[in-house]
Design a protein around this motif. Sequence first.
Motif, PDB file in Angstrom:
ATOM      1  N   VAL A  39      49.531 -37.894   2.317  1.00  0.00           N
ATOM      2  CA  VAL A  39      50.043 -38.036   0.958  1.00  0.00           C
ATOM      3  C   VAL A  39      50.498 -36.668   0.453  1.00  0.00           C
ATOM      4  O   VAL A  39      49.741 -35.685   0.528  1.00  0.00           O
ATOM      5  CB  VAL A  39      48.965 -38.612   0.018  1.00  0.00           C
ATOM      6  CG1 VAL A  39      49.543 -38.818  -1.378  1.00  0.00           C
ATOM      7  CG2 VAL A  39      48.428 -39.928   0.570  1.00  0.00           C
ATOM      8  N   TYR A  40      51.738 -36.633  -0.057  1.00  0.00           N
ATOM      9  CA  TYR A  40      52.320 -35.391  -0.556  1.00  0.00           C
ATOM     10  C   TYR A  40      52.600 -35.506  -2.049  1.00  0.00           C
ATOM     11  O   TYR A  40      53.018 -36.563  -2.538  1.00  0.00           O
ATOM     12  CB  TYR A  40      53.633 -35.073   0.171  1.00  0.00           C
ATOM     13  CG  TYR A  40      53.460 -34.730   1.625  1.00  0.00           C
ATOM     14  CD1 TYR A  40      53.354 -33.409   2.038  1.00  0.00           C
ATOM     15  CD2 TYR A  40      53.407 -35.738   2.591  1.00  0.00           C
ATOM     16  CE1 TYR A  40      53.194 -33.088   3.379  1.00  0.00           C
ATOM     17  CE2 TYR A  40      53.244 -35.425   3.931  1.00  0.00           C
ATOM     18  CZ  TYR A  40      53.147 -34.097   4.318  1.00  0.00           C
ATOM     19  OH  TYR A  40      52.985 -33.788   5.641  1.00  0.00           O
ATOM     20  N   HIS A  41      52.364 -34.401  -2.749  1.00  0.00           N
ATOM     21  CA  HIS A  41      52.783 -34.253  -4.142  1.00  0.00           C
ATOM     22  C   HIS A  41      53.712 -33.052  -4.173  1.00  0.00           C
ATOM     23  O   HIS A  41      53.294 -31.928  -3.873  1.00  0.00           O
ATOM     24  CB  HIS A  41      51.580 -34.030  -5.055  1.00  0.00           C
ATOM     25  CG  HIS A  41      51.957 -33.781  -6.481  1.00  0.00           C
ATOM     26  ND1 HIS A  41      51.809 -32.552  -7.088  1.00  0.00           N
ATOM     27  CD2 HIS A  41      52.503 -34.596  -7.409  1.00  0.00           C
ATOM     28  CE1 HIS A  41      52.221 -32.625  -8.338  1.00  0.00           C
ATOM     29  NE2 HIS A  41      52.650 -33.861  -8.557  1.00  0.00           N
ATOM     30  N   SER A  97      46.465 -34.426  -8.903  1.00  0.00           N
ATOM     31  CA  SER A  97      47.868 -34.061  -9.100  1.00  0.00           C
ATOM     32  C   SER A  97      48.612 -35.224  -9.736  1.00  0.00           C
ATOM     33  O   SER A  97      48.613 -36.333  -9.200  1.00  0.00           O
ATOM     34  CB  SER A  97      48.514 -33.698  -7.761  1.00  0.00           C
ATOM     35  OG  SER A  97      47.845 -32.619  -7.163  1.00  0.00           O
ATOM     36  N   HIS A 125      54.169 -39.171  -5.957  1.00  0.00           N
ATOM     37  CA  HIS A 125      53.544 -38.901  -4.670  1.00  0.00           C
ATOM     38  C   HIS A 125      54.296 -39.670  -3.586  1.00  0.00           C
ATOM     39  O   HIS A 125      54.866 -40.734  -3.848  1.00  0.00           O
ATOM     40  CB  HIS A 125      52.071 -39.332  -4.663  1.00  0.00           C
ATOM     41  CG  HIS A 125      51.182 -38.476  -5.515  1.00  0.00           C
ATOM     42  ND1 HIS A 125      51.300 -38.426  -6.892  1.00  0.00           N
ATOM     43  CD2 HIS A 125      50.160 -37.636  -5.183  1.00  0.00           C
ATOM     44  CE1 HIS A 125      50.386 -37.601  -7.367  1.00  0.00           C
ATOM     45  NE2 HIS A 125      49.686 -37.112  -6.364  1.00  0.00           N
ATOM     46  N   TYR A 126      54.280 -39.135  -2.368  1.00  0.00           N
ATOM     47  CA  TYR A 126      54.970 -39.739  -1.238  1.00  0.00           C
ATOM     48  C   TYR A 126      53.983 -39.879  -0.088  1.00  0.00           C
ATOM     49  O   TYR A 126      53.091 -39.053   0.087  1.00  0.00           O
ATOM     50  CB  TYR A 126      56.155 -38.869  -0.800  1.00  0.00           C
ATOM     51  CG  TYR A 126      56.948 -38.315  -1.945  1.00  0.00           C
ATOM     52  CD1 TYR A 126      58.004 -39.028  -2.486  1.00  0.00           C
ATOM     53  CD2 TYR A 126      56.628 -37.074  -2.507  1.00  0.00           C
ATOM     54  CE1 TYR A 126      58.733 -38.521  -3.561  1.00  0.00           C
ATOM     55  CE2 TYR A 126      57.345 -36.562  -3.577  1.00  0.00           C
ATOM     56  CZ  TYR A 126      58.394 -37.287  -4.097  1.00  0.00           C
ATOM     57  OH  TYR A 126      59.100 -36.795  -5.161  1.00  0.00           O
ATOM     58  N   GLU A 137      57.347 -44.308  -2.972  1.00  0.00           N
ATOM     59  CA  GLU A 137      56.590 -43.409  -3.823  1.00  0.00           C
ATOM     60  C   GLU A 137      55.608 -44.185  -4.701  1.00  0.00           C
ATOM     61  O   GLU A 137      55.697 -45.401  -4.851  1.00  0.00           O
ATOM     62  CB  GLU A 137      57.543 -42.648  -4.736  1.00  0.00           C
ATOM     63  CG  GLU A 137      58.249 -43.565  -5.730  1.00  0.00           C
ATOM     64  CD  GLU A 137      59.159 -42.809  -6.674  1.00  0.00           C
ATOM     65  OE1 GLU A 137      58.662 -42.269  -7.672  1.00  0.00           O
ATOM     66  OE2 GLU A 137      60.358 -42.762  -6.393  1.00  0.00           O
TER      67      GLU A 137
END
Length: 881
Positions: A644-646, A681, A685-686, A747
């Motif tokens: 998971v990316y922010h 965060s 998110h992705y 997302e």
Amino acid sequence: MKFLYLLLIFVVTLQHSAGTHIRIKNNGYELVVVAIHESVKENAQMLTSLKKIITDSSKVLYSATRHRAYFRKVFFLIPSTWSSGLADKDSTSVNLRDADIIISDPSSVSRRSYPRTRSYAGCGHRGIHIQLRTDVLFNSRHPLVQGKPEKYLVHEFAKYWYGVFEEYPNPGENQFYFSTTVGRADPVRCSTGLRGRIMKKTQSGIQLCSYDSIDPDTGEFPEGCVYYPYPSHNQGTASMMDHSYIQEIKDFCDDDQTPGHFSHNVEPPNRQNRLCSHRSTWDIISNTPDFLNNANPPGSLSDSQLTPQFIVFRAPSRRRRRLAVVLDPPQEFHKRLRLHQAVDHFLTEGFDDETKVAIITNAAHRKGTRMRSRRSAAVKSSLQSIDQFYSLSTMRSRIRRGIEILKKRNSTKEGMEFHLIVISCNNQSGFETEVLQEMATTGITPHFIHCGENGIENMEKIRLQGGHAESRNQRSIFYAVQRLSDKLHDEKDVSVQISNENIELDGDTAYHSEFSLDDSLRGELTIRLHYSTSEPSVQVVAPNGSECIYKSTDRKLRYIRLTSLVSHNEQGKWSITIKNKTPNKESINVLVMLQPIISEDEVPIRTNAWVKVFHEHSPPRVGVYAEVMNGGHPVVNANVTAHVYHEDRKVAVIPLRDSGGGFDIMKNDGIYSNSFTEIESQGRHYVEVMIEDVLTNSEIHRTYELQLPTEKDTEDDQHDLHAPRLDYHTEKIPLRHRLKRSTSSGEFHVDHRWDSLSGGYDYPPARINDLTVTRVNRKDRKVSLSWTAPGSDLDNGRASSYEIRYNTNGTALVLNPKKGMLVKEDMLGDTSGKPKEAGQVETVTVQFPAKMKWVAIMLRSIDENNNAGEFSNMVTTYFVL
């Protein structure tokens, strides 16, 4: 004609995730899509029979939902091999994999193995699709149908659309349970009004199993005893989620305790009780958005009004795509380069030569923006012009230019489809409403990928028109275009993405990696290295030791492309070595994919991923899901992780499990699940999903239906006919080579208000839904229990303790578990003390007090902050009969 054209626009909406295109309006469900798989041979009579079944189902649904819902408008999608005269119109951009109901031929075992409804999100939430087979739906003696295909269809629709589950035992589940209500073993059924016989086969014929035959030591009927419900002469009218074909059944089980009314049976360990906290099916259905707060109140409609409108569309024999790609790249050169590389990848890989493309970077340059072949020099030149800043025209004018080009090329040829694709990394954040309306009326499908800071305006409207819309950070742009490519292709034409890596390579250093091609892969392998500054050297070696020699380089777009035709003897471990020949750091994207060769008996393992936000909780919960399938068969024991990316920062790595515990509702169904709980965060998110079977543990589970014959009593009475049963055989096929895949989901957005709803991001442990009794020592009153451990935060981490409650009355325990008696420390044995990590199997033995004849048990987990999860499913057992 105009009416049918507008219907076509509506049908295109099924390109969005399954389930979202159906709408209920004034009690009527519209845009229900029934797709016939290409394995089914042309059969006009079958189409007529389907219409009759769905018409009858509409009336059954109206009755079962207490006059609240029926089927108003149903679309059929028939294969391109069927005669055009059977269809009202040819269709475009309709994908069978996103239909609500898919009907296949039984010979199509590699794709659609047995009838079922695919679900993932649990109680009260919509599923993926309904899978039916012609030999089930049109066989009046099939155990699931029993001459009532319309009731069977409503049974499956309720699982798919309302998120309820079976109230009979599925194959492999116990057919009997100990009932604390009657004090003996009883068949698993919803209502006690469901009558039948318990019988077994003997050498001399069929023998009845009476309750006197129950073994007092085991509490079970003799081996081979099976419960057969009567097809008629039953008491009560529920439940549609039990054996729906029974003549008297017409309702969903409810909680009405009126004397003489056979209400929901909370005790049996069926899927509905286990996954829905022992709530009745009608309680779940009546609280879905379709009916909550008096939505779609009961009506009074005649049979003619309940007859659906049918429109039949025919899939095109070939697809002719026209793509207008509007670019709005960022000012930074390295980001603009990545965008152009991604678009080149999108157009180069996968599309056929029928596809025509216009690249629009400047509305004023009209000569350079006419439709051309995707491989043309003009298209390549547009993408290679990376130094342009696109400052001579506004995005609005570029979008307008794209629409003009598509309208000019508009055609009614079979399979012709028109797509306007906007990729914006600056301020443009969506389509204006009037622009979307214009595209809807002219048959243009909008798509929008945003890699800037803002979200997408009119995202839902884009999706409702059949388009793809998602936000991505710059590092994920290759995932975004791959997801768009998947959407624009039929299932058999979608490439398989093996890996998608972003690496930073220091000066004068080498990067060595390996990837594996598993047993299900053969076809054209493509490896693309997208570099930023200086061309690296690359070497790719096949399992047989040969090098990949088909290589091309585009120095303007700065990528290297290598290809190789993979046959069966080239499956296994491949190696790739990349060397940075300069003293400077280099950013490289490495994309490995394969365009498979597909036959009916040989299909690749495919993956899909998605995210679901559960807003009914406070704060909302985020579920992450990945599907790993070989045609219609699940792949189990895979190692699946979600990253998971922010923005550009990785905030979590989550193991996804197919264990049947917590967020994962069904074990070994090929859907891997977990929750995302690290939500400090805020914002977008992705999720990127990696599948890598390092230990080669993955297996394909191919399941086939076994139909057991009808049984008859030896007694001569009016109940001599009993329904046949269904069982399944699962063939476990281990993979010889390692499984590796890479995919991504859409997302999700973490709202700043979530924090105020909870006083912090402190989630309770997840609910346990797979509590089972593994062993009973009746003399000493010791019961061994097993379940999948949740975490301290939903399905992550480690809980602090467990609270186990019991009662001699199962119904009372379900209604108020907190009032049940507490299992104390001195009653526990065989424990390690501290709960295990999430996803592991817990076992415990409880010694219950003397003089207890039987017991019902539930438990829940508690975290270190004393937050308690929901109570588990209930189990029962006995000590003395």
